[in-house]
Design a protein around this motif. Sequence first.
Motif, short mmCIF file in Angstrom:
data_model
loop_
_atom_site.label_atom_id
_atom_site.label_comp_id
_atom_site.label_asym_id
_atom_site.label_seq_id
_atom_site.Cartn_x
_atom_site.Cartn_y
_atom_site.Cartn_z
N ASP A 148 0.80 -1.23 0.00
CA ASP A 148 0.00 0.00 0.00
C ASP A 148 0.83 1.28 0.00
OD1 ASP A 148 0.91 -0.18 2.69
OD2 ASP A 148 -1.00 -1.00 3.34
N ILE A 149 0.16 2.33 -0.48
CA ILE A 149 0.68 3.69 -0.38
C ILE A 149 -0.31 4.43 0.53
CG2 ILE A 149 1.13 5.83 -1.66
CD1 ILE A 149 1.81 4.03 -4.11
N VAL A 150 0.19 4.96 1.63
CA VAL A 150 -0.69 5.63 2.58
C VAL A 150 -0.39 7.13 2.57
CG1 VAL A 150 -1.38 5.77 5.02
CG2 VAL A 150 -0.72 3.56 4.04
N ILE A 151 -1.42 7.94 2.37
CA ILE A 151 -1.26 9.39 2.45
C ILE A 151 -1.84 9.79 3.81
CG2 ILE A 151 -1.74 11.63 1.38
CD1 ILE A 151 -2.36 10.04 -1.22
N SER A 152 -0.98 10.37 4.63
CA SER A 152 -1.39 10.56 6.02
C SER A 152 -1.13 11.98 6.48
CB SER A 152 -0.59 9.56 6.86
OG SER A 152 -0.93 9.71 8.21
N ARG A 153 -1.91 12.42 7.46
CA ARG A 153 -1.67 13.74 8.08
C ARG A 153 -0.30 13.73 8.74
NH1 ARG A 153 -5.24 12.96 13.49
NH2 ARG A 153 -4.52 10.88 13.88
N LYS A 154 0.26 14.95 8.86
CA LYS A 154 1.58 15.05 9.49
C LYS A 154 1.48 15.08 11.00
CE LYS A 154 4.89 17.31 6.45
NZ LYS A 154 5.30 18.63 5.99
N SER A 155 0.43 15.77 11.45
CA SER A 155 0.32 15.94 12.90
C SER A 155 -0.92 15.22 13.39
CB SER A 155 0.23 17.45 13.19
OG SER A 155 -0.68 17.69 14.21
#
Length: 288
Positions: A148-155
């Motif tokens: 998978d490729i996960v796009i995630s919040r930084k904080s």
Amino acid sequence: MRIEKNFELLNNIKNVGIVLRPASPELKTTYLKIKELFENEKINVLLEENSAKMINDNGCSLEELCQKVDFLVSVGGDGTLLSVVRKSFNFEKPVLGINLGTLGFLTDICMEQLPKFIEDLKKNIYKIDNRMLIEGSVNLNKFVAFNDIVISRKSISSMIKIKAKIDGKAFNTYYGDGVIISTPTGSTAYNLSVGGPIVYPLTKAFIITPVAPHSLTQRPLVMPADFEIEFKIIDTQGAVVIVDGQDIYEVEQNQSIKINIANKKAKMLHRIQRNYFEVLNEKLRWGN
Ligand SMILES: NC(=O)c1ccc[n+]([C@@H]2O[C@H](COP(=O)([O-])OP(=O)(O)OC[C@H]3O[C@@H](n4cnc5c(N)ncnc54)[C@H](O)[C@@H]3O)[C@@H](O)[C@H]2O)c1
Ligand SMILES: Nc1ncnc2c1ncn2[C@@H]1O[C@H](COP(=O)(O)OP(=O)(O)OP(=O)(O)O)[C@@H](O)[C@H]1O
């Protein structure tokens, strides 16, 4: 009855390449046992250089290994196997997973099953699955994922807003902790934990699953793998992109992540008896 197509065979197996789970010097005994079992059947064993360093043995680079061997063996858990596939798929060498990890969902056999596996291998009794990989790009970075490729919040204290396009056309805005773009192989990993569907690993599809969406209408989506999908970060804080849980890239506001099916496939070497639903049942208690 559906018969799974499996006409791919390895010709005259002479060399096998071994990669051991990092930071596990205790695997030396296991390695020596694996080596002995293959050599008893006149199959030469080569060891990857980092694994070799770890157990004070001689090794060669993974690239050299891939050029010389007929197939690779990953000795560890899912993380080790993911890493081996991600570094070797370009060479199109099949990978066998021997499970010495905790879950080992992607691995095929345990040490006790290795003698029988080698016996069957010599008689051409095995199967090779071709699993789809996805490739992504952000800025000038290109990457390939098996899971998978996960796009995630930084904080962790704020949500993230991501606009998504399919083949250049807007189709959704995600607002929550992030989005997972999973292969069918990865559908039983992070995707499963956030309520995404299980997709049979030989399917050609992307699974796009929101993580903790703040909405009553966001649902996981399964898309044919021949689309190109694009995610644009709307948030001022930017985001992070995590590939197979192993590589991480920072993305700024207004930058996009483009994702499509990779040209190459990951070849997985399996026991002929391997049944996906039995693995689901045994490892994830499917149906219990
Ligand atoms: N909350 C979650 O479930 C969560 C969070 C972050 C990452 N992950 C997953 O971890 C993966 C990386 O795995 P790892 O072993 O290197 O890290 P890890 O050691 O953090 O393992 C995560 C767990 O997922 C299992 N796993 C990995 N791939 C799997 C698959 N295809 N099917 C079923 N189970 C699988 C592993 O065995 C392990 O139990 C990432 O690709 C991502 O999907 C899961
Ligand atoms: N080549 C590698 N480079 C970096 N990290 C790795 C590599 N191989 C494994 N890891 C990491 O080391 C950790 C342990 O490895 P692995 O996943 O193989 O064993 P495990 O956690 O016991 O098994 P499982 O994932 O099946 O439960 C994982 O977090 C994995 O992502």
